[in-house]
Design a protein around this motif. Structure first.
Motif, PDB file in Angstrom:
ATOM      1  N   ASN A 149       0.657  -1.120   0.283  1.00  0.00           N
ATOM      2  CA  ASN A 149       0.427   0.123   0.486  1.00  0.00           C
ATOM      3  C   ASN A 149       0.895   1.349  -0.260  1.00  0.00           C
ATOM      4  OD1 ASN A 149      -2.106   2.312   0.557  1.00  0.00           O
ATOM      5  ND2 ASN A 149      -3.251   1.023   1.986  1.00  0.00           N
ATOM      6  N   GLU A 150       1.233   1.960  -1.171  1.00  0.00           N
ATOM      7  CA  GLU A 150       2.359   2.986  -1.100  1.00  0.00           C
ATOM      8  C   GLU A 150       1.660   4.068  -1.074  1.00  0.00           C
ATOM      9  OE1 GLU A 150       4.716   1.883  -5.006  1.00  0.00           O
ATOM     10  OE2 GLU A 150       5.053   4.094  -4.848  1.00  0.00           O
ATOM     11  N   GLY A 151       0.568   4.216  -0.376  1.00  0.00           N
ATOM     12  CA  GLY A 151       0.023   5.796   0.097  1.00  0.00           C
ATOM     13  C   GLY A 151       0.619   5.428   0.893  1.00  0.00           C
ATOM     14  N   ASN A 152       1.449   4.638   2.545  1.00  0.00           N
ATOM     15  CA  ASN A 152       1.681   5.249   3.129  1.00  0.00           C
ATOM     16  C   ASN A 152       2.789   5.331   2.973  1.00  0.00           C
ATOM     17  OD1 ASN A 152      -0.417   4.135   4.473  1.00  0.00           O
ATOM     18  ND2 ASN A 152       0.060   2.074   4.253  1.00  0.00           N
ATOM     19  N   TYR A 153       3.333   4.812   1.797  1.00  0.00           N
ATOM     20  CA  TYR A 153       5.196   5.560   1.735  1.00  0.00           C
ATOM     21  C   TYR A 153       5.567   6.831   2.709  1.00  0.00           C
ATOM     22  CZ  TYR A 153       9.319   7.523  -0.827  1.00  0.00           C
ATOM     23  OH  TYR A 153      10.427   7.798  -1.009  1.00  0.00           O
ATOM     24  N   HIS A 154       4.796   7.898   2.552  1.00  0.00           N
ATOM     25  CA  HIS A 154       5.614   9.526   4.059  1.00  0.00           C
ATOM     26  C   HIS A 154       5.038   8.773   5.398  1.00  0.00           C
ATOM     27  CE1 HIS A 154       5.692  11.583   0.587  1.00  0.00           C
ATOM     28  NE2 HIS A 154       5.045  11.474  -0.066  1.00  0.00           N
ATOM     29  N   LYS A 155       4.809   7.876   5.476  1.00  0.00           N
ATOM     30  CA  LYS A 155       4.992   7.513   6.843  1.00  0.00           C
ATOM     31  C   LYS A 155       5.782   6.276   7.115  1.00  0.00           C
ATOM     32  CE  LYS A 155      -0.051   7.438   7.196  1.00  0.00           C
ATOM     33  NZ  LYS A 155      -0.949   5.704   6.764  1.00  0.00           N
ATOM     34  N   TRP A 156       6.579   5.675   6.485  1.00  0.00           N
ATOM     35  CA  TRP A 156       7.909   4.411   6.100  1.00  0.00           C
ATOM     36  C   TRP A 156       8.840   5.581   6.905  1.00  0.00           C
ATOM     37  CZ3 TRP A 156       6.394   2.419   1.104  1.00  0.00           C
ATOM     38  CH2 TRP A 156       5.429   1.298   0.946  1.00  0.00           C
ATOM     39  N   ASP A 157       9.303   4.267   7.561  1.00  0.00           N
ATOM     40  CA  ASP A 157      11.250   4.880   7.593  1.00  0.00           C
ATOM     41  C   ASP A 157      12.081   5.161   6.717  1.00  0.00           C
ATOM     42  OD1 ASP A 157      13.175   3.507   9.927  1.00  0.00           O
ATOM     43  OD2 ASP A 157      13.573   2.623   7.953  1.00  0.00           O
ATOM     44  N   ARG A 158      12.668   5.576   6.049  1.00  0.00           N
ATOM     45  CA  ARG A 158      13.571   5.887   5.424  1.00  0.00           C
ATOM     46  C   ARG A 158      14.200   5.119   4.439  1.00  0.00           C
ATOM     47  NH1 ARG A 158      18.607   6.272   5.956  1.00  0.00           N
ATOM     48  NH2 ARG A 158      19.372   6.273   8.567  1.00  0.00           N
ATOM     49  N   ARG A 159      14.524   3.561   5.257  1.00  0.00           N
ATOM     50  CA  ARG A 159      14.721   2.611   4.672  1.00  0.00           C
ATOM     51  C   ARG A 159      14.275   1.726   3.773  1.00  0.00           C
ATOM     52  NH1 ARG A 159      17.111   2.954   9.799  1.00  0.00           N
ATOM     53  NH2 ARG A 159      18.477   3.125   9.604  1.00  0.00           N
ATOM     54  N   MET A 160      12.736   1.567   3.920  1.00  0.00           N
ATOM     55  CA  MET A 160      11.804   1.403   3.743  1.00  0.00           C
ATOM     56  C   MET A 160      11.122   2.180   1.941  1.00  0.00           C
ATOM     57  SD  MET A 160       9.325  -0.819   2.774  1.00  0.00           S
ATOM     58  CE  MET A 160       9.951  -2.182   4.183  1.00  0.00           C
ATOM     59  N   GLN A 161      11.389   3.818   2.378  1.00  0.00           N
ATOM     60  CA  GLN A 161      10.634   4.110   1.325  1.00  0.00           C
ATOM     61  C   GLN A 161      12.195   4.396  -0.096  1.00  0.00           C
ATOM     62  OE1 GLN A 161      11.087   8.095   3.210  1.00  0.00           O
ATOM     63  NE2 GLN A 161       8.789   7.867   3.849  1.00  0.00           N
ATOM     64  N   ALA A 162      13.044   3.576   0.659  1.00  0.00           N
ATOM     65  CA  ALA A 162      14.245   4.170  -0.526  1.00  0.00           C
ATOM     66  C   ALA A 162      14.345   2.313  -1.244  1.00  0.00           C
ATOM     67  CB  ALA A 162      16.138   3.592   0.786  1.00  0.00           C
ATOM     68  N   TYR A 163      13.650   1.446  -1.071  1.00  0.00           N
ATOM     69  CA  TYR A 163      13.841  -0.031  -0.990  1.00  0.00           C
ATOM     70  C   TYR A 163      11.980   0.234  -2.817  1.00  0.00           C
ATOM     71  CZ  TYR A 163      11.239  -4.159  -2.775  1.00  0.00           C
ATOM     72  OH  TYR A 163      11.431  -4.889  -3.147  1.00  0.00           O
ATOM     73  N   ILE A 164      11.308   1.427  -1.867  1.00  0.00           N
ATOM     74  CA  ILE A 164      10.713   1.247  -2.780  1.00  0.00           C
ATOM     75  C   ILE A 164      10.681   2.223  -4.311  1.00  0.00           C
ATOM     76  CG2 ILE A 164       7.947   1.991  -3.282  1.00  0.00           C
ATOM     77  CD1 ILE A 164       8.275  -0.367  -1.535  1.00  0.00           C
ATOM     78  N   ASP A 165      11.739   3.254  -3.740  1.00  0.00           N
ATOM     79  CA  ASP A 165      12.415   3.861  -4.632  1.00  0.00           C
ATOM     80  C   ASP A 165      13.008   3.540  -5.935  1.00  0.00           C
ATOM     81  OD1 ASP A 165      10.711   6.163  -3.761  1.00  0.00           O
ATOM     82  OD2 ASP A 165      12.690   6.820  -2.513  1.00  0.00           O
ATOM     83  N   TRP A 166      13.990   2.233  -5.038  1.00  0.00           N
ATOM     84  CA  TRP A 166      15.137   1.104  -5.917  1.00  0.00           C
ATOM     85  C   TRP A 166      14.115   0.535  -6.887  1.00  0.00           C
ATOM     86  CZ3 TRP A 166      15.244  -3.786  -5.415  1.00  0.00           C
ATOM     87  CH2 TRP A 166      16.291  -4.307  -6.215  1.00  0.00           C
ATOM     88  N   ALA A 167      12.453  -0.227  -6.266  1.00  0.00           N
ATOM     89  CA  ALA A 167      12.168  -1.081  -6.975  1.00  0.00           C
ATOM     90  C   ALA A 167      11.418  -0.533  -8.021  1.00  0.00           C
ATOM     91  CB  ALA A 167      11.001  -1.504  -6.464  1.00  0.00           C
ATOM     92  N   LYS A 168      10.985   0.510  -8.312  1.00  0.00           N
ATOM     93  CA  LYS A 168      10.478   1.058  -9.697  1.00  0.00           C
ATOM     94  C   LYS A 168      11.467   2.493 -10.379  1.00  0.00           C
ATOM     95  CE  LYS A 168       8.372   5.253  -6.584  1.00  0.00           C
ATOM     96  NZ  LYS A 168       7.005   5.732  -6.478  1.00  0.00           N
ATOM     97  N   SER A 169      12.358   1.907 -10.496  1.00  0.00           N
ATOM     98  CA  SER A 169      13.606   2.524 -11.128  1.00  0.00           C
ATOM     99  C   SER A 169      14.164   1.826 -11.755  1.00  0.00           C
ATOM    100  CB  SER A 169      14.415   3.476 -10.338  1.00  0.00           C
ATOM    101  OG  SER A 169      13.859   3.586  -9.292  1.00  0.00           O
ATOM    102  N   ASP A 170      14.750   1.969 -13.079  1.00  0.00           N
ATOM    103  CA  ASP A 170      15.465   0.929 -14.154  1.00  0.00           C
ATOM    104  C   ASP A 170      16.503   1.768 -13.764  1.00  0.00           C
ATOM    105  OD1 ASP A 170      13.536   0.227 -16.157  1.00  0.00           O
ATOM    106  OD2 ASP A 170      13.062   2.398 -17.350  1.00  0.00           O
ATOM    107  N   ILE A 171      17.276   0.952 -14.216  1.00  0.00           N
ATOM    108  CA  ILE A 171      19.024   0.881 -13.306  1.00  0.00           C
ATOM    109  C   ILE A 171      19.616   0.563 -14.422  1.00  0.00           C
ATOM    110  CG2 ILE A 171      20.386   1.184 -11.034  1.00  0.00           C
ATOM    111  CD1 ILE A 171      18.050   0.797  -9.069  1.00  0.00           C
ATOM    112  N   PRO A 172      20.498   1.127 -15.602  1.00  0.00           N
ATOM    113  CA  PRO A 172      21.196   0.285 -16.538  1.00  0.00           C
ATOM    114  C   PRO A 172      21.957  -0.445 -15.779  1.00  0.00           C
ATOM    115  CG  PRO A 172      20.181   2.328 -17.205  1.00  0.00           C
ATOM    116  CD  PRO A 172      20.201   2.176 -15.796  1.00  0.00           C
TER     117      PRO A 172
END
Ligand code: AHM
Ligand code: MG
Length: 338
Positions: free
Chosen positions: A214-237
């Protein structure tokens, strides 16, 4: 995944055959699962009729059988209790819907197991015709035989589960379970009233490209969890990684079921409002973690293995990260970073 070829195997036959292969089998456990299957069939009947209740029960309070119309989750709760209280296999039950242990009435025989269940999970989806499910977990009692079950019997770590599984009421109804020797899936055939083996020895893909949260909770998460989600939805060539897809139904049973079959990761992390997450350890996280681990997956709470958490409370909550082993490791790498 291998689909079963020629044999038609009902869940009942499958359970009996599984138990025959195990030491010290008494048939007790098969009978318990058989009773539970009956409850699932009754719940399925009601869930698939749900949209008709208003149409058929025009007076509002009563359905076509003249019974008071109950909310579906309360109905499922009652059905499971009534299907299981008199079989002689249980010394107590616990449901997500009830604050305390549900005792076995004194006039019935008490057995050596306890049953924990979430009668209808995915409450926000019940009224909108989206997949929902029932989750169950079975433990062997630790208190003396023939006495009423106590909290001690229920507060056992998840690795002690004898069996666990779920039924998903979706486009078709499926029952998926493990008794500690692999994971099996059965599809309900309403024309014969049987769950038939359709998914033999389910194995979760080692890695998947779907994340579910539930990404609607993004701003309530710890920054490490946010960092994972940012990574998960990124293209990283440079890592040869493409953005993962997001799928979130909001019914844990459906989200974990998809994860089991397609791979990827399902997460319900802690946040600043819910320090222990949302999901219940005993009725939701433990049984689903047992199934996923038995299929070759992994389940953690961010610190360790879910199945090793020692429960202190019946309705204890836990953060949950469950899915393909490599995806769960990816999340853990982020959570353990500085
Ligand atoms: P419930 O037991 O009240 O149905 O709550 C559990 C459900 C899970 O099925 C699902 O994963 C989660 O709650 C969804 O929560 P949210 O709406 O916060 O995303
Ligand atoms: Mg629930």
């Amino acid at each position: 995944m291998p689909l079963v070829s020629n044999k038609v195997v009902t869940i009942e036959r499958h359970i009996i055959e599984q138990e025959e292969g195990s030491d010290g089998a008494t048939g007790d456990f098969s009978a318990l699962l058989r009773d539970l299957t009956l409850a699932f069939k009754i719940i399925n009947r009601e869930v698939t009729q749900a949209g008709l209740v208003d149409a058929l029960g025009a007076t509002g309070a009563q359905n076509v059988q003249g019974e008071i119309v109950q909310k579906l989750d309360a109905f499922a709760n009652t059905v499971i209790y009534r299907a299981m209280d008199h079989g002689g296999h249980l010394c107590g039950m616990a449901s997500e819907e009830d604050a305390d242990i549900l005792p076995i009435p004194d006039h019935y025989k008490r057995g050596k197991y306890v049953l924990l269940f979430d009668p209808l999970d995915g409450s926000s989806n019940i009224d909108v015709n989206v997949s929902i499910g029932t989750i169950f977990s079975i433990l062997r009692r630790v208190t003396p035989e023939n006495t009423p079950g106590t909290l001690e019997d229920f507060l056992q770590p998840g690795y002690k589960q004898i069996a666990a599984g779920y039924t998903i009421y979706g486009p078709s109804t499926m029952l998926v379970y493990t008794a500690g020797r692999g994971v099996y899936g059965f599809t309900y055939d309403p024309s014969v009233g049987e769950f038939l083996l359709s998914h033999d020895r389910i194995r979760i893909p080692a890695h998947g490209t779907i994340y579910s949260v539930n990404e609607g909770n993004y701003h309530k998460w710890d920054r490490r969890m946010q960092a994972y989600i940012d990574w998960a939805k990124s293209d990283i060539p440079e890592e040869n990684k493409k953005a993962y897809s997001l799928r979130y139904i909001g019914s844990m049973v459906a989200d974990v079921h998809r994860t089991l079959l397609y791979g990827g990761v399902f997460l319900y992390p802690a946040d600043i409002k819910s320090h222990r997450g949302k999901l219940r350890l005993l009725y939701e996280a433990n049984p689903m973690s047992f199934v996923v681990e038995q299929a070759g997956g992994r389940a953690g709470d961010g610190k360790g293995r879910v199945l090793e958490i020692i429960p202190e409370l019946l309705h204890q909550r836990t953060p949950l990260i469950v899915g393909s082993p490599k995806n769960v490791e990816e999340v853990e790498r982020f959570l353990n970073a500085d």
